[in-house]
Design an enzyme around this catalytic site. Structure first.
Site, PDB file in Angstrom:
ATOM      1  N   ASP A  93     -44.408  42.925 -14.187  1.00 48.60           N
ATOM      2  CA  ASP A  93     -45.753  42.986 -13.654  1.00 48.60           C
ATOM      3  C   ASP A  93     -46.695  42.389 -14.706  1.00 48.60           C
ATOM      4  O   ASP A  93     -46.360  42.314 -15.886  1.00 48.60           O
ATOM      5  CB  ASP A  93     -46.131  44.436 -13.310  1.00 48.60           C
ATOM      6  CG  ASP A  93     -47.321  44.485 -12.332  1.00 48.60           C
ATOM      7  OD1 ASP A  93     -47.654  45.589 -11.866  1.00 48.60           O
ATOM      8  OD2 ASP A  93     -47.888  43.416 -12.046  1.00 48.60           O
ATOM      9  N   ASP A 267     -40.724  48.168  -5.550  1.00 48.05           N
ATOM     10  CA  ASP A 267     -40.429  48.882  -6.803  1.00 48.05           C
ATOM     11  C   ASP A 267     -41.188  50.201  -6.787  1.00 48.05           C
ATOM     12  O   ASP A 267     -42.283  50.277  -6.201  1.00 48.05           O
ATOM     13  CB  ASP A 267     -40.885  48.059  -8.017  1.00 48.05           C
ATOM     14  CG  ASP A 267     -42.380  48.238  -8.269  1.00 48.05           C
ATOM     15  OD1 ASP A 267     -43.173  47.507  -7.634  1.00 48.05           O
ATOM     16  OD2 ASP A 267     -42.750  49.139  -9.062  1.00 48.05           O
ATOM     17  N   CYS A 305     -22.521  62.015  -0.931  1.00 45.76           N
ATOM     18  CA  CYS A 305     -22.932  61.052  -1.951  1.00 45.76           C
ATOM     19  C   CYS A 305     -21.808  60.835  -2.963  1.00 45.76           C
ATOM     20  O   CYS A 305     -21.152  61.786  -3.398  1.00 45.76           O
ATOM     21  CB  CYS A 305     -24.187  61.560  -2.671  1.00 45.76           C
ATOM     22  SG  CYS A 305     -24.788  60.432  -3.947  1.00 45.76           S
ATOM     23  N   CYS A 307     -22.187  59.497  -6.022  1.00 42.95           N
ATOM     24  CA  CYS A 307     -22.694  59.269  -7.392  1.00 42.95           C
ATOM     25  C   CYS A 307     -22.068  60.293  -8.340  1.00 42.95           C
ATOM     26  O   CYS A 307     -21.539  61.328  -7.907  1.00 42.95           O
ATOM     27  CB  CYS A 307     -24.221  59.380  -7.408  1.00 42.95           C
ATOM     28  SG  CYS A 307     -24.839  61.058  -7.651  1.00 42.95           S
ATOM     29  N   CYS A 310     -23.092  64.015  -7.854  1.00 43.14           N
ATOM     30  CA  CYS A 310     -22.569  64.687  -6.663  1.00 43.14           C
ATOM     31  C   CYS A 310     -21.057  64.807  -6.703  1.00 43.14           C
ATOM     32  O   CYS A 310     -20.478  65.738  -6.144  1.00 43.14           O
ATOM     33  CB  CYS A 310     -23.006  63.930  -5.409  1.00 43.14           C
ATOM     34  SG  CYS A 310     -24.780  63.960  -5.187  1.00 43.14           S
ATOM     35  N   HIS A 336     -28.549  59.955  -9.504  1.00 46.20           N
ATOM     36  CA  HIS A 336     -28.391  60.259  -8.067  1.00 46.20           C
ATOM     37  C   HIS A 336     -29.503  59.608  -7.237  1.00 46.20           C
ATOM     38  O   HIS A 336     -29.255  58.966  -6.222  1.00 46.20           O
ATOM     39  CB  HIS A 336     -28.406  61.776  -7.820  1.00 46.20           C
ATOM     40  CG  HIS A 336     -28.614  62.090  -6.370  1.00 46.20           C
ATOM     41  ND1 HIS A 336     -27.591  62.041  -5.433  1.00 46.20           N
ATOM     42  CD2 HIS A 336     -29.748  62.360  -5.667  1.00 46.20           C
ATOM     43  CE1 HIS A 336     -28.084  62.293  -4.225  1.00 46.20           C
ATOM     44  NE2 HIS A 336     -29.384  62.484  -4.333  1.00 46.20           N
TER      45      HIS A 336
HETATM   46  N1  LIG Z   1     -49.533  49.749  -6.172  1.00 50.91           N
HETATM   47  C1  LIG Z   1     -49.525  48.696  -7.056  1.00 50.91           C
HETATM   48  C2  LIG Z   1     -48.595  48.706  -8.111  1.00 50.91           C
HETATM   49  C3  LIG Z   1     -48.564  47.650  -9.011  1.00 50.91           C
HETATM   50  C4  LIG Z   1     -49.460  46.575  -8.877  1.00 50.91           C
HETATM   51  N2  LIG Z   1     -49.439  45.534  -9.778  1.00 50.91           N
HETATM   52  C5  LIG Z   1     -50.302  44.522  -9.635  1.00 50.91           C
HETATM   53  N3  LIG Z   1     -50.252  43.492 -10.535  1.00 50.91           N
HETATM   54  N4  LIG Z   1     -51.204  44.451  -8.628  1.00 50.91           N
HETATM   55  C6  LIG Z   1     -51.271  45.448  -7.712  1.00 50.91           C
HETATM   56  O1  LIG Z   1     -52.174  45.358  -6.743  1.00 50.91           O
HETATM   57  C7  LIG Z   1     -50.390  46.566  -7.807  1.00 50.91           C
HETATM   58  C8  LIG Z   1     -50.418  47.631  -6.887  1.00 50.91           C
HETATM   59 ZN   LIG Z   2     -25.506  61.820  -5.560  1.00 50.28          ZN
END
Ligand SMILES: Nc1ccc2nc(N)nc(O)c2c1
Ligand SMILES: [Zn+2]
Length: 373
Positions: A93, A267, A305, A307, A310, A336
């Site tokens: 990021d 993520d 599961c 893993c 588990c 897990h």
């Molecule tokens: N919810 C998010 C999480 C990370 C983010 N990173 C950037 N660069 N810009 C966003 O708008 C984000 C929003």
């Molecule tokens: Zn598990």
């Protein structure tokens, strides 16, 4: 277009898609979930363990790594992959979001952001150009444009100005990124919950041209309802032949709902962070291992599961080590949770490839009882 980086769509089912992102460091199966390795580690996990959960790519953070140990130091030591012993793809990021959520004494101008480190109070500057340089020094495979994540809620005029600045920063990010062969630069759509602003942002990003497109400015407190309202139209505004990345999402049902609406990558710190607080996410809902009712329970967290937590441990044991605040508690529950999140992704990839996403989603929703199980 960065050669050596490509996206191939294999199948679609409704708006859901499955495919593969090819990079010089390996393939990323989409839809993909990226474990968060903020400061060069997925907390409580060894890199081989992260791979064993099924992850093809992990996320790092410009903000944290520039403050400690420093991007130039990581570069001197061979780059982030070597430094953290993860040779597969890394997405980083760009820092703006973390500056606004973590640092103090921030000052934002058209140039960028000056701020004081949350670690030692030292002064720092982040601009689109410096963010690109840091991500290059780290050796990031997928670089995020430098943006401002518009706070939520934002008045329409405030959101518009914030989004337009991010679009000017996107152009500067592209110009500073150059053409790092085999590496990709993703633009980030802003515009909060305002459809016409999301449209303007998407057009601005397409005019610049990116290797992938993120939906930013969500998972910032708007709630699942408003997030899905935006996802009902925002991903479709982005090129359909490039990966679409929803940043910072989310809980299992957020993830399924986002893939259903055309998202390819996500993520979230949730599986790792909640693993460290004794929370297990399972196909039948959440299990709070701190709860005394598990003290004598010989069963695994989830019989289905595979893993290590588990396979080899009882709820009673996990309850014990959680209560005793033993390190193994965070290790086992993080493993897990990451394993379960990757199982969701693998299930969706297969269902989409077979045109069975609707029945898979129905099955996913029906198994989950609300509350603790
Ligand atoms: N919810 C998010 C999480 C990370 C983010 N990173 C950037 N660069 N810009 C966003 O708008 C984000 C929003
Ligand atoms: Zn598990």
């Amino acid at each position: 277009m960065a050669t050596g980086f490509s996206f191939t769509l294999a199948a679609t089912d409704g708006r859901a898609r499955t495919g593969v992102i090819t990079t010089p460091r390996g393939e990323i199966r989409t839809p993909a979930f990226m474990p968060v390795g903020t400061a060069g580690t997925v907390k409580a996990m060894l890199p081989d363990s992260v791979r064993a959960t099924g992850a093809d790519i992990l996320l790092g953070n410009t903000y944290h790594l520039m403050l400690r140990p420093g991007a130039e130091r990581v570069a001197r030591l061979g780059g982030l992959h070597k430094f953290m012993n993860w040779e597969r793809p890394i997405l980083t990021d760009s820092g703006g979001f973390q500056v606004m959520s973590l640092s103090s004494l921030r000052k934002m101008t058209e140039e960028g952001v000056t701020f004081s480190s949350h670690i030692d109070g030292s002064k720092h500057v982040l601009t689109p150009e410096r963010s690109m340089e840091i991500q290059r020094l780290l050796g990031s495979d997928i670089v995020m444009a430098f943006d401002e994540c518009t706070p939520f809620p934002a008045a329409q005029d405030v959101s518009l100005e914030s989004m337009r600045r991010s679009m000017r920063w996107a152009r500067r990010s592209r110009d500073a990124f150059g053409d790092r062969l085999g590496h990709a630069l993703f633009g980030i759509q802003q515009g909060s919950v305002f459809r016409e602003q999301r449209e303007e942002s998407a057009e601005a990003l397409k005019a610049v041209g990116f290797d992938g497109y993120a939906v930013g400015g969500l998972a910032v407190g708007e709630g699942q309802g408003q997030m899905f309202d935006v996802l009902n139209y925002a991903p479709g505004m982005l090129p359909d032949d490039k990966p679409r990345y929803l940043m910072g999402v989310g809980k299992p049902d957020d993830i399924v709902g986002a893939v259903k609406r055309g998202i390819d990558m996500m993520d979230c710190v949730l599986p790792s962070r909640s693993g460290r607080t004794g929370q297990a996410w399972t196909r039948r809902g959440q299990v709070n291992l701190r709860n005394a009712r598990h003290a004598d329970d010989p069963r695994p967290v989830d019989e289905a599961c595979s893993c290590p937590a588990c396979r080899n441990y009882s709820r009673a044991y996990l309850h014990h080590v959680v209560r005793a605040n033993e390190m193994i508690a965070g290790m086992l529950l993080t493993w897990h949770n990451l394993h379960y999140f990757q199982e969701i992704m693998a299930g969706m990839r297969e269902a989409i490839s077979k045109g069975r996403f609707a029945s898979w989603e129905n099955d996913f929703q029906s198994r989950r009882s609300e509350g603790d199980i």
